[in-house]
Design an enzyme around this catalytic site. Structure first.
Site, PDB file in Angstrom:
ATOM      1  N   GLY A  12      23.591  22.159  -6.352  1.00 52.44           N
ATOM      2  CA  GLY A  12      24.230  21.855  -7.638  1.00 52.44           C
ATOM      3  C   GLY A  12      25.344  20.834  -7.491  1.00 52.44           C
ATOM      4  N   ASP A  13      25.813  20.323  -8.636  1.00 53.14           N
ATOM      5  CA  ASP A  13      26.918  19.361  -8.686  1.00 53.14           C
ATOM      6  C   ASP A  13      26.628  18.083  -7.912  1.00 53.14           C
ATOM      7  OD1 ASP A  13      28.330  21.241 -10.172  1.00 53.14           O
ATOM      8  OD2 ASP A  13      29.174  22.161  -8.375  1.00 53.14           O
ATOM      9  N   LYS A  16      24.052  15.016 -11.323  1.00 49.19           N
ATOM     10  CA  LYS A  16      22.856  14.855 -12.157  1.00 49.19           C
ATOM     11  C   LYS A  16      23.238  14.269 -13.517  1.00 49.19           C
ATOM     12  CE  LYS A  16      22.290  19.295 -11.790  1.00 49.19           C
ATOM     13  NZ  LYS A  16      23.293  19.618 -10.775  1.00 49.19           N
ATOM     14  N   ASN A  38      26.703  27.980 -17.055  1.00 49.79           N
ATOM     15  CA  ASN A  38      27.096  27.975 -15.636  1.00 49.79           C
ATOM     16  C   ASN A  38      27.101  26.542 -15.105  1.00 49.79           C
ATOM     17  OD1 ASN A  38      24.296  27.910 -15.977  1.00 49.79           O
ATOM     18  ND2 ASN A  38      23.822  29.174 -14.213  1.00 49.79           N
ATOM     19  N   GLY A  40      27.976  22.492 -15.155  1.00 45.03           N
ATOM     20  CA  GLY A  40      29.133  21.710 -15.585  1.00 45.03           C
ATOM     21  C   GLY A  40      28.889  20.279 -15.161  1.00 45.03           C
ATOM     22  N   HIS A  41      28.794  19.387 -16.130  1.00 50.21           N
ATOM     23  CA  HIS A  41      28.526  17.987 -15.808  1.00 50.21           C
ATOM     24  C   HIS A  41      29.659  17.132 -16.335  1.00 50.21           C
ATOM     25  CE1 HIS A  41      24.622  19.618 -15.147  1.00 50.21           C
ATOM     26  NE2 HIS A  41      24.342  19.764 -16.415  1.00 50.21           N
ATOM     27  N   GLN A 224      21.888  23.212 -12.317  1.00 50.58           N
ATOM     28  CA  GLN A 224      21.997  23.742 -10.956  1.00 50.58           C
ATOM     29  C   GLN A 224      21.252  22.826  -9.972  1.00 50.58           C
ATOM     30  OE1 GLN A 224      21.132  26.520 -13.568  1.00 50.58           O
ATOM     31  NE2 GLN A 224      23.297  26.106 -13.749  1.00 50.58           N
ATOM     32  N   THR A 239      20.848  31.176  -8.516  1.00 50.65           N
ATOM     33  CA  THR A 239      21.050  31.514  -9.918  1.00 50.65           C
ATOM     34  C   THR A 239      19.801  32.257 -10.395  1.00 50.65           C
ATOM     35  OG1 THR A 239      21.811  30.657 -12.049  1.00 50.65           O
ATOM     36  CG2 THR A 239      20.171  29.306 -10.874  1.00 50.65           C
TER      37      THR A 239
HETATM   38  P1  GDP Z   1      26.294  17.717 -11.969  1.00 54.24           P
HETATM   39  O1  GDP Z   1      26.565  19.142 -12.273  1.00 54.24           O
HETATM   40  O2  GDP Z   1      25.170  17.550 -10.996  1.00 54.24           O
HETATM   41  O3  GDP Z   1      26.110  16.870 -13.191  1.00 54.24           O
HETATM   42  O4  GDP Z   1      27.576  17.162 -11.213  1.00 54.24           O
HETATM   43  P2  GDP Z   1      29.116  17.424 -11.616  1.00 54.24           P
HETATM   44  O5  GDP Z   1      29.443  16.634 -12.821  1.00 54.24           O
HETATM   45  O6  GDP Z   1      29.401  18.871 -11.640  1.00 54.24           O
HETATM   46  O7  GDP Z   1      29.833  16.888 -10.315  1.00 54.24           O
HETATM   47  C1  GDP Z   1      29.801  15.556  -9.951  1.00 54.24           C
HETATM   48  C2  GDP Z   1      31.239  15.004  -9.989  1.00 54.24           C
HETATM   49  O8  GDP Z   1      31.298  13.799  -9.286  1.00 54.24           O
HETATM   50  C3  GDP Z   1      31.726  14.661 -11.384  1.00 54.24           C
HETATM   51  O9  GDP Z   1      33.094  14.945 -11.464  1.00 54.24           O
HETATM   52  C4  GDP Z   1      31.454  13.182 -11.530  1.00 54.24           C
HETATM   53  O10 GDP Z   1      32.337  12.533 -12.449  1.00 54.24           O
HETATM   54  C5  GDP Z   1      31.735  12.721 -10.133  1.00 54.24           C
HETATM   55  N1  GDP Z   1      30.951  11.576  -9.678  1.00 54.24           N
HETATM   56  C6  GDP Z   1      29.703  11.200 -10.032  1.00 54.24           C
HETATM   57  N2  GDP Z   1      29.296  10.159  -9.294  1.00 54.24           N
HETATM   58  C7  GDP Z   1      30.314   9.857  -8.467  1.00 54.24           C
HETATM   59  C8  GDP Z   1      30.506   8.888  -7.442  1.00 54.24           C
HETATM   60  O11 GDP Z   1      29.628   8.102  -7.124  1.00 54.24           O
HETATM   61  N3  GDP Z   1      31.702   8.891  -6.806  1.00 54.24           N
HETATM   62  C9  GDP Z   1      32.698   9.760  -7.107  1.00 54.24           C
HETATM   63  N4  GDP Z   1      33.825   9.683  -6.428  1.00 54.24           N
HETATM   64  N5  GDP Z   1      32.551  10.697  -8.048  1.00 54.24           N
HETATM   65  C10 GDP Z   1      31.385  10.742  -8.712  1.00 54.24           C
HETATM   66  P1  IMO Z   2      25.424  22.342 -12.148  1.00 53.55           P
HETATM   67  O1  IMO Z   2      24.387  22.211 -13.224  1.00 53.55           O
HETATM   68  C1  IMO Z   2      26.916  24.478  -8.663  1.00 53.55           C
HETATM   69  C2  IMO Z   2      26.143  28.791  -8.509  1.00 53.55           C
HETATM   70  C3  IMO Z   2      27.317  29.723  -8.611  1.00 53.55           C
HETATM   71  C4  IMO Z   2      26.824  30.880  -7.751  1.00 53.55           C
HETATM   72  C5  IMO Z   2      25.345  30.935  -8.079  1.00 53.55           C
HETATM   73  C6  IMO Z   2      24.985  31.949  -9.144  1.00 53.55           C
HETATM   74  O2  IMO Z   2      26.779  21.942 -12.566  1.00 53.55           O
HETATM   75  O3  IMO Z   2      24.958  21.701 -10.883  1.00 53.55           O
HETATM   76  P2  IMO Z   2      25.358  32.056 -11.793  1.00 53.55           P
HETATM   77  O4  IMO Z   2      26.603  32.021 -12.612  1.00 53.55           O
HETATM   78  O5  IMO Z   2      24.378  31.000 -12.103  1.00 53.55           O
HETATM   79  O6  IMO Z   2      24.716  33.417 -11.790  1.00 53.55           O
HETATM   80  O7  IMO Z   2      25.857  31.823 -10.267  1.00 53.55           O
HETATM   81  O8  IMO Z   2      24.996  29.643  -8.546  1.00 53.55           O
HETATM   82  N1  IMO Z   2      25.998  27.820  -9.618  1.00 53.55           N
HETATM   83  C7  IMO Z   2      26.266  26.517  -9.501  1.00 53.55           C
HETATM   84  N2  IMO Z   2      26.779  25.810  -8.473  1.00 53.55           N
HETATM   85  N3  IMO Z   2      26.539  23.847  -9.799  1.00 53.55           N
HETATM   86  C8  IMO Z   2      26.007  24.535 -10.835  1.00 53.55           C
HETATM   87  O9  IMO Z   2      25.528  23.929 -11.933  1.00 53.55           O
HETATM   88  C9  IMO Z   2      25.886  25.948 -10.719  1.00 53.55           C
HETATM   89  N4  IMO Z   2      25.427  26.911 -11.546  1.00 53.55           N
HETATM   90  C10 IMO Z   2      25.494  28.046 -10.850  1.00 53.55           C
HETATM   91  O10 IMO Z   2      28.497  29.142  -8.108  1.00 53.55           O
HETATM   92  O11 IMO Z   2      26.939  30.536  -6.391  1.00 53.55           O
HETATM   93 MG    MG Z   3      28.108  20.534 -12.026  1.00 54.77          MG
END
Ligand code: GDP
Ligand code: IMO
Ligand code: MG
Length: 424
Positions: A12-13, A16, A38, A40-41, A224, A239
Site C-alpha cells: 500500500g501507499d 497509486k 482505510n 488514503g491517497h 491497498q 486487509t
Molecule cells: P497511495 O495510497 O498509493 O495513493 O499513496 P499515498 O498517497 O498514501 O502515499 C504516497 C505519498 O507520496 C503521498 O503523500 C504523495 O503525495 C507522495 N508522493 C507521490 N509521488 C511522490 C514522489 O515521486 N516523490 C515524493 N517525494 N512523494 C511522492
Molecule cells: P492505500 O490505499 C497501507 C493496512 C493496515 C493494516 C492492514 C489491515 O492508501 O494504499 P484494515 O484497516 O484494512 O483492516 O488494516 O492493512 N492498510 C493499508 N496500508 N495503505 C493502505 O491503503 C492500507 N489499507 C489498509 O495498516 O496493516
Molecule cells: Mg495510501
C-alpha cells in the site's frame, strides 16, 4: 473499450493516487472496487494537496465520472465529509459521483468490534480502525450486513437494525465492551445520512455495463497493495478485500476480459503500516531518514510507516499475480543522497536460498533478505522531466529494478506534484 487497472505491488501507499490522477484525463470513468476509508491517497496538483480516502481519485478531474463499486465498504459520515470538503474547494460531485446500492455499510458497532479486537497484543493486525474487517465479515456472514440501498428505505432500515443491533451488543458484551448500541438511535442517525447520500446512489454494475457498451474508457483504482490482498497477501496481516485486479469483477461487476492494461505501482523502496513480516525493513537511522524525507506517515491514522529497501522478490510475485504489463516507479527522489542502495534479490530461509516469495506470513518472518548493492546518487532529481535528466546512478537503479522485476517502467515519479513526473 478496454479498461485499465492501477494496482499497488507492495503493502500500500505506493502513490497509486498520483498515477490515477496523472492518467485521469485519458478516461471517462474511475472506479474503486475494494476497501473503504482505510485507503488514503494524497494527490498534489500545482502545489494544492487533495487527500482522499473513500472517494476515487477521479473526483478531482472535472470531466471524469467516479464510481464507488459494490465491493467497497462505506462509512456514510466519511463519504459526506469528503464530498463536503471537495464542495468547499469548488468541486461539486452531484451527477459525477455514483455510489453502488450494493456496497456494504459500516456502522459504529463495526468500529467498536475492531477496537476491542485490536486493543490486546494477541492477534493484533495493526488495522486502520475504520471498521473494514468487521463490515466485510458481516458481508460474507450475510445475516447482519446492511447495504447502501437499504439505507434509502427508512422502515426497512429500522427493522433491520432492530434485528442486527441486539446481536451485535451480545457479541460486543462478550468481547468486554462497556458501551452498547441503540438500534433506533443508529437508525435516526443513518437515515439522516441517507437523505444526503440518496442522489449519489446507483445500480453501478448496470451503469458500468451501459458505459462499456457506449464505448466509455474505464480506469480501476485498487486500494491497498497486492501484499495486503486477503487471498494472496501476507495473511493474516492483510486487509479484508481483494486488492489485486482479481477484485475488479466481483467488486464492480465488470468482467475481467474488459481489463486490458494493468499498471503496477512500485515505490522505489518499500513501506508498510501495521503488523506483519517485512524482510527488508530498515529499523535504523537510515530508515528514519527515508521516513522523514518520504513523509512516510499514514494519511488515515498518522502512524509512522515502516520503511525498507525495495524487495524485488516480493514485487516479482505481486506483478505475476496482478498480471502487470508495466510498472511505475514512485518516490525515486527520496533515495537521493543515499550513497549505497540495496535491492533484495532472494531470501535465505532456514539456511536455504530461495527466490520465490513465501506469502505465508509465518514463513516470511523467517526469511532473511539477500541483497545486491547499487551505488546511489547525490543530486536532487525533483526537477527531472525526462530520463536523460537523471544522474547515471538513478538510471542504473531504475534499470536494475526493471530487470529484477521483469517489467519496463512506463512512469518515474520524482516528487509529489503532478508535474514532477517522467513519462518514459
Ligand atoms: P497511495 O495510497 O498509493 O495513493 O499513496 P499515498 O498517497 O498514501 O502515499 C504516497 C505519498 O507520496 C503521498 O503523500 C504523495 O503525495 C507522495 N508522493 C507521490 N509521488 C511522490 C514522489 O515521486 N516523490 C515524493 N517525494 N512523494 C511522492
Ligand atoms: P492505500 O490505499 C497501507 C493496512 C493496515 C493494516 C492492514 C489491515 O492508501 O494504499 P484494515 O484497516 O484494512 O483492516 O488494516 O492493512 N492498510 C493499508 N496500508 N495503505 C493502505 O491503503 C492500507 N489499507 C489498509 O495498516 O496493516
Ligand atoms: Mg495510501
Amino acid at each position: 473499450m478496454p479498461g485499465t487497472c492501477v494496482v499497488g505491488l507492495q503493502w500500500g501507499d505506493e502513490a497509486k493516487g498520483k498515477i490515477v490522477d496523472l492518467l485521469g484525463d485519458n478516461f471517462d470513468i474511475v472506479v474503486r472496487y475494494n476497501g473503504g476509508a482505510n485507503a488514503g491517497h494524497t494527490v498534489v496538483v500545482n502545489g494544492r494537496a487533495f487527500k482522499l480516502s473513500l472517494l476515487p481519485t477521479g473526483v478531482i478531474r472535472p470531466n471524469v465520472t467516479s464510481v464507488i463499486g459494490n465491493g467497497v465498504v462505506v462509512y456514510p459520515p466519511r463519504f459526506l465529509e469528503e464530498v463536503d470538503s471537495l464542495a468547499k474547494g469548488g468541486i461539486n460531485l452531484t451527477g459525477s459521483l455514483f455510489l453502488s446500492d450494493h456496497a456494504h455499510v459500516i456502522f459504529p458497532y463495526h468500529m467498536e468490534e475492531e477496537r476491542l479486537l485490536e486493543s490486546g497484543t494477541e492477534g493484533k493486525i495493526g488495522t486502520t480502525g475504520r471498521g473494514i474487517g468487521p463490515c466485510y465479515q458481516d458481508k460474507v456472514g450475510r445475516r447482519f450486513a446492511i447495504r447502501v440501498g437499504e439505507l434509502c428505505r427508512p422502515d426497512h432500515l429500522r427493522e433491520r437494525l432492530k434485528f442486527v443491533v441486539p446481536f451485535k451488543n451480545k457479541l460486543l458484551g462478550a468481547l468486554g465492551a462497556t458501551k452498547l448500541f441503540d438500534a433506533s438511535a443508529i437508525a435516526d442517525e443513518y437515515l439522516g445520512y441517507a437523505e444526503r447520500i440518496r442522489p449519489f446512489v446507483r445500480d453501478t454494475p448496470r451503469f458500468l455495463h451501459e458505459s462499456l457498451a457506449a464505448g466509455k474508457r474505464l480506469i480501476f483504482e485498487a486500494a491497498q497493495g497486492s501484499l495486503l490482498d486477503v487471498d494472496h497477501g501476507t495473511f493474516p496481516f492483510v486487509t479484508s478485500s481483494s486488492s489485486l485486479p482479481s477484485g475488479i469483477w466481483g467488486g464492480s461487476g465488470v468482467p475481467a476480459k474488459f481489463v486490458k492494461r494493468i499498471i503496477g505501482v512500485v515505490k522505489a523502496y518499500t513501506s508498510r503500516v501495521g503488523q506483519g513480516p517485512f524482510p527488508t525493513e530498515l529499523d535504523n537511522e537510515l530508515g528514519e531518514r527515508i521516513r522523514q524525507k518520504g513523509r512516510e506517515f499514514g494519511t488515515v491514522t498518522g502512524r509512522p510507516r515502516r520503511v525498507g529497501w525495495l524487495d524485488a522478490v516480493a514485487v516479482r510475485y505481486t506483478a505475476a499475480l496482478a498480471g502487470a504489463d508495466e510498472i511505475t516507479v514512485m518516490l525515486l527522489d527520496v533515495l537521493s543522497g543515499v550513497p549505497e542502495l540495496k535491492l533484495c534479490t532472494a531470501y535465505e530461509l532456514d539456511g536455504e536460498r530461495i527466490t520465490h516469495f513465501p506469502s505465508d506470513a509465518y514463513l516470511l518472518e523467517r526469511c532473511k533478505p539477500v541483497y545486491e548493492s547499487v551505488s546511489g546518487w547525490s543530486e536532487d532529481i525533483t526537477a527531472a522531466r525526462k530520463l536523460s535528466d537523471l544522474p547515471p546512478g538513478a538510471r542504473r537503479y531504475l534499470d536494475r529494478v526493471s530487470e529484477l522485476v521483469g517489467l519496463k517502467a512506463s512512469v518515474v515519479s520524482v516528487g509529489p506534484d503532478r508535474e514532477q513526473t517522467i513519462m518514459v
